[in-house]
Write an enzyme that holds these catalytic residues in place. Structure first.
Site, short mmCIF file in Angstrom:
data_model
loop_
_atom_site.label_atom_id
_atom_site.label_comp_id
_atom_site.label_asym_id
_atom_site.label_seq_id
_atom_site.Cartn_x
_atom_site.Cartn_y
_atom_site.Cartn_z
N ASP A 90 0.85 -1.19 0.00
CA ASP A 90 0.00 0.00 0.00
C ASP A 90 0.88 1.24 0.00
O ASP A 90 1.90 1.30 0.70
CB ASP A 90 -0.92 0.00 1.22
CG ASP A 90 -2.07 0.98 1.07
OD1 ASP A 90 -3.21 0.54 0.90
OD2 ASP A 90 -1.81 2.20 1.12
N ILE A 91 0.47 2.24 -0.78
CA ILE A 91 1.29 3.46 -0.92
C ILE A 91 1.26 4.30 0.37
O ILE A 91 2.17 5.10 0.60
CB ILE A 91 0.78 4.29 -2.14
CG1 ILE A 91 1.87 5.19 -2.68
CG2 ILE A 91 -0.47 5.07 -1.81
CD1 ILE A 91 1.54 5.81 -4.03
N ASN A 143 -12.73 -3.30 2.80
CA ASN A 143 -13.64 -2.17 2.96
C ASN A 143 -14.63 -2.17 1.81
O ASN A 143 -14.23 -2.24 0.64
CB ASN A 143 -12.85 -0.86 2.97
CG ASN A 143 -12.00 -0.71 4.21
OD1 ASN A 143 -12.35 -1.19 5.27
ND2 ASN A 143 -10.86 -0.05 4.07
N HIS A 159 -10.15 -5.06 -3.10
CA HIS A 159 -8.80 -5.21 -2.54
C HIS A 159 -8.92 -5.62 -1.09
O HIS A 159 -9.72 -5.06 -0.34
CB HIS A 159 -7.99 -3.92 -2.68
CG HIS A 159 -8.72 -2.70 -2.22
ND1 HIS A 159 -9.69 -2.08 -2.99
CD2 HIS A 159 -8.65 -1.99 -1.07
CE1 HIS A 159 -10.16 -1.04 -2.33
NE2 HIS A 159 -9.55 -0.97 -1.15
N HIS A 204 -7.01 -5.55 2.31
CA HIS A 204 -5.86 -4.99 3.02
C HIS A 204 -5.29 -6.09 3.91
O HIS A 204 -6.02 -6.67 4.72
CB HIS A 204 -6.29 -3.84 3.94
CG HIS A 204 -6.86 -2.65 3.24
ND1 HIS A 204 -6.11 -1.52 3.00
CD2 HIS A 204 -8.09 -2.39 2.74
CE1 HIS A 204 -6.87 -0.62 2.39
NE2 HIS A 204 -8.09 -1.12 2.22
#
Ligand code: 5GP
Ligand code: ZN
Length: 120
Positions: free
Chosen positions: A34-35, A91, A104, A106
């Site tokens: 993750d950025i 989410n 996605h 996490h």
């Protein structure tokens, strides 16, 4: 390719058009860092197929759904957090603050995490 797939940030990462630190990949899923990590370790596991959210997951996507879960352990091992523990979060929708409309998961860990995760 549909317009959605053309413009989608995560489809672009799958195609290599946007750089990402990819940590795992197979025919079904891609995982990358993750950025903006929210924990010491934070990766995203996404399906190669553009599916906007869990709400759009269809019975024909059963294999993809399974592959996301199967990838979790593999990615956790690569990140070195398989034994210390980790959390998988998908989410979905506004209340959960979904911001990218390509499924996605996490995968977060590398530190002790509180529960429940609610914030004001
Ligand atoms: P969401 O808020 O939809 O659950 O999660 C989207 C996640 O994608 C966020 O954690 C955000 O930091 C991450 N993200 C957004 N843009 C990029 C990007 O260009 N590259 C990477 N690696 N992660 C991104
Ligand atoms: Zn997409």
């Amino acid at each position: 390719m549909t317009h959605q797939e053309q413009d989608c940030l995560f489809c672009r990462i799958v195609r290599g058009e946007i750089p990402a630190t990819i940590v795992y990949r197979n025919d079904y899923v891609v995982a990358f860092k993750d950025i903006a990590p929210v924990a010491a370790q934070h990766a995203l596991i996404i399906p190669v197929k553009h599916i906007t959210s869990l709400n759009a997951l269809a019975p024909e996507d059963e294999a993809i759904a399974g592959q996301i879960l199967l990838a979790a352990g593999a990615v956790a091992e690569i990140l070195g957090i398989k034994d210390s523990g980790y959390r998988l979060v998908l989410n979905t929708g506004a209340d959960a603050m979904q911001t990218v409309f390509h499924i996605h998961a996490h995968l977060i860990g590398g530190q002790y995490m509180g529960w429940p995760p609610f914030q004001e």
